[in-house]
Design a protein around this motif. Structure first.
Motif, mmCIF file in Angstrom:
data_model
loop_
_atom_site.group_PDB
_atom_site.id
_atom_site.type_symbol
_atom_site.label_atom_id
_atom_site.label_comp_id
_atom_site.label_asym_id
_atom_site.label_seq_id
_atom_site.Cartn_x
_atom_site.Cartn_y
_atom_site.Cartn_z
ATOM 1 N N GLU A 268 0.855 -0.994 -0.027
ATOM 2 C CA GLU A 268 -0.035 0.122 -0.022
ATOM 3 C C GLU A 268 0.981 1.161 -0.080
ATOM 4 O OE1 GLU A 268 -3.409 -0.139 2.830
ATOM 5 O OE2 GLU A 268 -2.059 -1.478 3.769
ATOM 6 N N ALA A 269 1.943 1.348 0.795
ATOM 7 C CA ALA A 269 3.074 2.352 0.952
ATOM 8 C C ALA A 269 3.341 2.747 -0.417
ATOM 9 C CB ALA A 269 3.635 2.268 1.900
ATOM 10 N N GLU A 270 3.737 1.506 -1.091
ATOM 11 C CA GLU A 270 4.644 2.200 -2.505
ATOM 12 C C GLU A 270 3.454 2.683 -3.472
ATOM 13 O OE1 GLU A 270 7.547 1.657 -3.069
ATOM 14 O OE2 GLU A 270 8.287 -0.003 -1.695
ATOM 15 N N VAL A 271 2.380 1.964 -3.379
ATOM 16 C CA VAL A 271 1.353 2.793 -4.243
ATOM 17 C C VAL A 271 0.882 4.247 -3.825
ATOM 18 C CG1 VAL A 271 -1.198 2.480 -5.037
ATOM 19 C CG2 VAL A 271 0.254 0.407 -4.835
ATOM 20 N N ALA A 272 0.840 4.433 -2.532
ATOM 21 C CA ALA A 272 0.464 5.655 -2.066
ATOM 22 C C ALA A 272 1.579 6.818 -2.498
ATOM 23 C CB ALA A 272 0.056 5.717 -0.710
ATOM 24 N N LEU A 282 0.065 0.430 -13.498
ATOM 25 C CA LEU A 282 -0.613 -0.851 -13.269
ATOM 26 C C LEU A 282 -1.786 -1.117 -14.139
ATOM 27 C CD1 LEU A 282 -0.851 -0.447 -9.352
ATOM 28 C CD2 LEU A 282 0.768 -1.849 -10.529
ATOM 29 N N ALA A 283 -2.422 0.014 -14.533
ATOM 30 C CA ALA A 283 -3.455 -0.210 -15.460
ATOM 31 C C ALA A 283 -3.240 -0.761 -16.744
ATOM 32 C CB ALA A 283 -4.335 1.053 -15.926
ATOM 33 N N ARG A 284 -1.746 -0.208 -17.189
ATOM 34 C CA ARG A 284 -1.299 -0.753 -18.474
ATOM 35 C C ARG A 284 -0.678 -2.380 -18.327
ATOM 36 N NH1 ARG A 284 3.769 2.114 -20.638
ATOM 37 N NH2 ARG A 284 3.508 0.779 -22.326
ATOM 38 N N ALA A 293 -0.943 -7.554 -7.359
ATOM 39 C CA ALA A 293 -1.353 -8.006 -5.791
ATOM 40 C C ALA A 293 -0.959 -6.809 -4.854
ATOM 41 C CB ALA A 293 -0.785 -9.359 -5.458
ATOM 42 N N MET A 294 -1.826 -6.473 -3.987
ATOM 43 C CA MET A 294 -1.499 -5.506 -2.921
ATOM 44 C C MET A 294 -0.853 -6.421 -1.773
ATOM 45 S SD MET A 294 -3.878 -3.188 -0.333
ATOM 46 C CE MET A 294 -4.638 -2.028 -1.605
ATOM 47 N N ASP A 295 0.223 -6.161 -1.589
ATOM 48 C CA ASP A 295 1.042 -7.100 -0.544
ATOM 49 C C ASP A 295 1.008 -6.279 0.918
ATOM 50 O OD1 ASP A 295 2.680 -8.918 0.233
ATOM 51 O OD2 ASP A 295 4.643 -8.069 -0.477
ATOM 52 N N ASP A 296 1.195 -7.178 2.028
ATOM 53 C CA ASP A 296 1.253 -6.866 3.364
ATOM 54 C C ASP A 296 0.057 -6.119 3.931
ATOM 55 O OD1 ASP A 296 3.641 -8.309 3.262
ATOM 56 O OD2 ASP A 296 4.762 -6.342 2.972
ATOM 57 N N TYR A 297 -1.223 -6.469 3.343
ATOM 58 C CA TYR A 297 -2.398 -5.606 3.701
ATOM 59 C C TYR A 297 -2.351 -5.707 5.073
ATOM 60 C CZ TYR A 297 -6.784 -3.420 4.195
ATOM 61 O OH TYR A 297 -7.857 -2.817 4.482
ATOM 62 N N GLY A 298 -2.714 -4.689 5.794
ATOM 63 C CA GLY A 298 -2.749 -4.708 7.283
ATOM 64 C C GLY A 298 -1.599 -3.826 8.147
ATOM 65 N N ILE A 299 -0.559 -3.509 7.116
ATOM 66 C CA ILE A 299 0.357 -2.567 7.611
ATOM 67 C C ILE A 299 0.198 -1.371 7.274
ATOM 68 C CG2 ILE A 299 2.893 -2.310 7.819
ATOM 69 C CD1 ILE A 299 3.359 -4.966 7.479
ATOM 70 N N GLN A 306 -7.989 1.676 -1.782
ATOM 71 C CA GLN A 306 -7.040 1.324 -2.699
ATOM 72 C C GLN A 306 -7.748 0.329 -3.467
ATOM 73 O OE1 GLN A 306 -4.878 3.419 -2.815
ATOM 74 N NE2 GLN A 306 -3.206 3.566 -1.159
ATOM 75 N N LEU A 307 -8.386 -0.561 -3.155
ATOM 76 C CA LEU A 307 -8.930 -1.880 -3.773
ATOM 77 C C LEU A 307 -9.953 -1.274 -4.924
ATOM 78 C CD1 LEU A 307 -9.605 -4.226 -1.154
ATOM 79 C CD2 LEU A 307 -7.354 -4.277 -2.499
ATOM 80 N N HIS A 308 -10.725 -0.184 -4.563
ATOM 81 C CA HIS A 308 -11.574 0.359 -5.599
ATOM 82 C C HIS A 308 -10.735 1.217 -6.700
ATOM 83 C CE1 HIS A 308 -15.287 -0.670 -3.694
ATOM 84 N NE2 HIS A 308 -14.649 -0.440 -2.453
ATOM 85 N N ARG A 309 -9.777 1.811 -6.240
ATOM 86 C CA ARG A 309 -8.888 2.960 -6.882
ATOM 87 C C ARG A 309 -7.912 2.279 -8.039
ATOM 88 N NH1 ARG A 309 -6.393 5.727 -2.916
ATOM 89 N NH2 ARG A 309 -8.464 6.750 -2.567
ATOM 90 N N TYR A 310 -7.560 1.126 -7.651
ATOM 91 C CA TYR A 310 -6.254 0.421 -8.415
ATOM 92 C C TYR A 310 -6.712 -0.696 -8.695
ATOM 93 C CZ TYR A 310 -3.465 4.216 -6.408
ATOM 94 O OH TYR A 310 -2.761 5.398 -6.148
ATOM 95 N N PRO A 311 -6.146 -1.229 -9.933
ATOM 96 C CA PRO A 311 -6.573 -2.628 -10.488
ATOM 97 C C PRO A 311 -6.098 -3.806 -10.097
ATOM 98 C CG PRO A 311 -5.071 -1.548 -12.022
ATOM 99 C CD PRO A 311 -5.211 -0.550 -10.984
ATOM 100 N N PHE A 312 -6.065 -3.895 -8.686
ATOM 101 C CA PHE A 312 -5.599 -5.118 -8.229
ATOM 102 C C PHE A 312 -6.538 -6.371 -8.524
ATOM 103 C CE2 PHE A 312 -3.979 -1.927 -5.103
ATOM 104 C CZ PHE A 312 -2.559 -2.083 -5.156
#
Length: 400
Positions: A268-272, A282-284, A293-299, A306-312
């Protein structure tokens, strides 16, 4: 044990890349640099150069202004994308005014231009500039005298990185869904070191090396009848590097690897850190079939938006949440919420760090799709993974 390609006590040579499309002239320049005790790599086009820059961090660059697919002005502009500041020698058969203008551009970009040469020039003139480069690069002594970060820079192109693979299993039928590639460093004197995420100075060439080798391994497995999609960890700086999406797609085509067999994991932090750039690349990648994949969710801030905003396509629940599920109601609420949102978006959920049968039962009960952790297997090198695939799954005492 020392690397076959580099003795721990051997002097460290300065690294130089020579970029020239004339085969005969390029060969002469390479021979000259080798005689002056450089480690030399050569490129005949901008495409070859950019690939070398992704895999190496050269001390110096000898660059012809005009190449078949690009020019030095574009190259100078892109060097900053790779966080490189090599010593530069510019050469050209064009008008000297163009040579002077390119030199000024390079200097204004923060590059150290050692000199310029108008073609034709003598070998003695080039030798003078190469010697000037050597005097400006500090004596590094032997390999064993270097800091670990410098040794890693040298170790990446010498194939000292090795990959171990940790399986991911489906909760419902215990089938293997794929593996995560985790990098280790086979250090010539210290043995196997890892993880390497803290070596941020070399994260871009390190990630390219992992990506290339993971794809090659996936293709080798497929040739042997083993279908194992592979995932690797990437950083925001890697995604921001020039032409990342195009190069990944070309690598997949060259290796004949289906895009859907590759997953890129980022936190998440990398995306933000750079949301606009992250969304673009990511869209490309998703448009071409690569999974994300969004990694380490919960940190950190754990923003479900983020799940709505990015194409995970996938989300990986961090081991800290998994470890707290049985004792902390807030952890259970967090996992329930993310599973509910992910279900609505068609996103697959993997629980990381699953170590006990009780954790497996609980995660299965609340609706996770896949598990990864020591209960299933530690990360394994290729040969041990093949043995595990042949015997390990049947031997696992996993709850139904």
């Amino acid at each position: 044990m020392a690397s076959a390609s580099m003795s721990a006590t051997a002097p460290v040579k300065p690294q130089i890349v020579i970029v020239e499309d004339d085969d005969d002239f390029r060969e002469l320049l390479v021979e000259l640099a080798v005689r002056l005790n450089f480690t030399v790599r050569a490129a005949a086009s901008g495409e070859e150069l950019f690939w070398l820059l992704r895999m190496h961090a050269p001390d110096a660059l000898v660059l012809d202004l005009r190449l078949p697919d690009t020019d030095a002005i574009e190259i100078v502009g892109k060097l900053g994308d790779y966080s490189l500041k090599p010593y530069v020698v510019l050469m050209s058969g064009e008008d000297e005014a163009i040579l002077d203008a390119t030199e000024e551009l390079a200097r204004s970009s923060g590059l150290e231009v050692v000199g310029t040469l108008a073609k034709p020039f003598s070998g003695r003139e080039m030798q003078r500039l190469l010697n000037a480069i050597k005097t400006q690069i500090p004596d590094r002594g032997s390999y064993q005298d270097q800091s670990l970060i410098t040794q890693l820079k040298l170790g990446i192109p010498n194939d000292e990185l090795v990959l171990h693979y940790q399986p991911k299993l489906n909760f419902s039928d215990h089938s293997i869904e794929g593996v995560e590639a985790l990098v280790r460093w086979n250090h010539p004197t210290h043995g196997l070191l890892g993880p390497l995420a803290e070596y941020s100075e070399v994260i871009i060439p390190l990630t390219w090396s992992v990506l290339k080798n993971a794809i090659r391994q996936h293709v080798a497995w497929k040739r042997d009848g083993i279908v194992l999609p592979v995932s690797i960890n990437v950083s925001a700086s890697f995604l921001d590097a020039a032409e990342t999406a195009d190069v990944i797609l070309k690598l997949l085509r060259t290796q004949r690897c289906a895009p859907s067999d590759l997953t890129l994991e980022l936190t998440e932090a990398e995306v933000a850190g750079n949301p606009t750039a992250a969304l673009d690349i990511l869209a490309r990648l998703r448009l071409h079939g690569i999974r994300v994949a969004m990694d380490d969710y919960g940190i950190g801030f754990s923003d479900l938006a983020q799940l709505h905003r990015y194409p995970f396509t996938d989300i990986k629940i961090d081991r800290s949440l998994v470890n707290s599920l049985e004792t902390d109601p807030r952890a259970r609420q967090t996992v329930d919420k993310v599973i509910d949102v992910a279900r609505g978006l068609g996103v697959k959920i993997t629980a990381e760090g699953v170590e006990t049968a009780d954790q497996w039962r609980l995660l299965h009960e609340i609706g996770c799709d896949m598990a990864q952790g020591f209960l299933i297997s530690r990360p394994l090198p290729d040969r041990q993974l093949r043995a595990w695939l042949a015997n390990g799954i049947r031997c696992l005492a996993l709850p139904r």
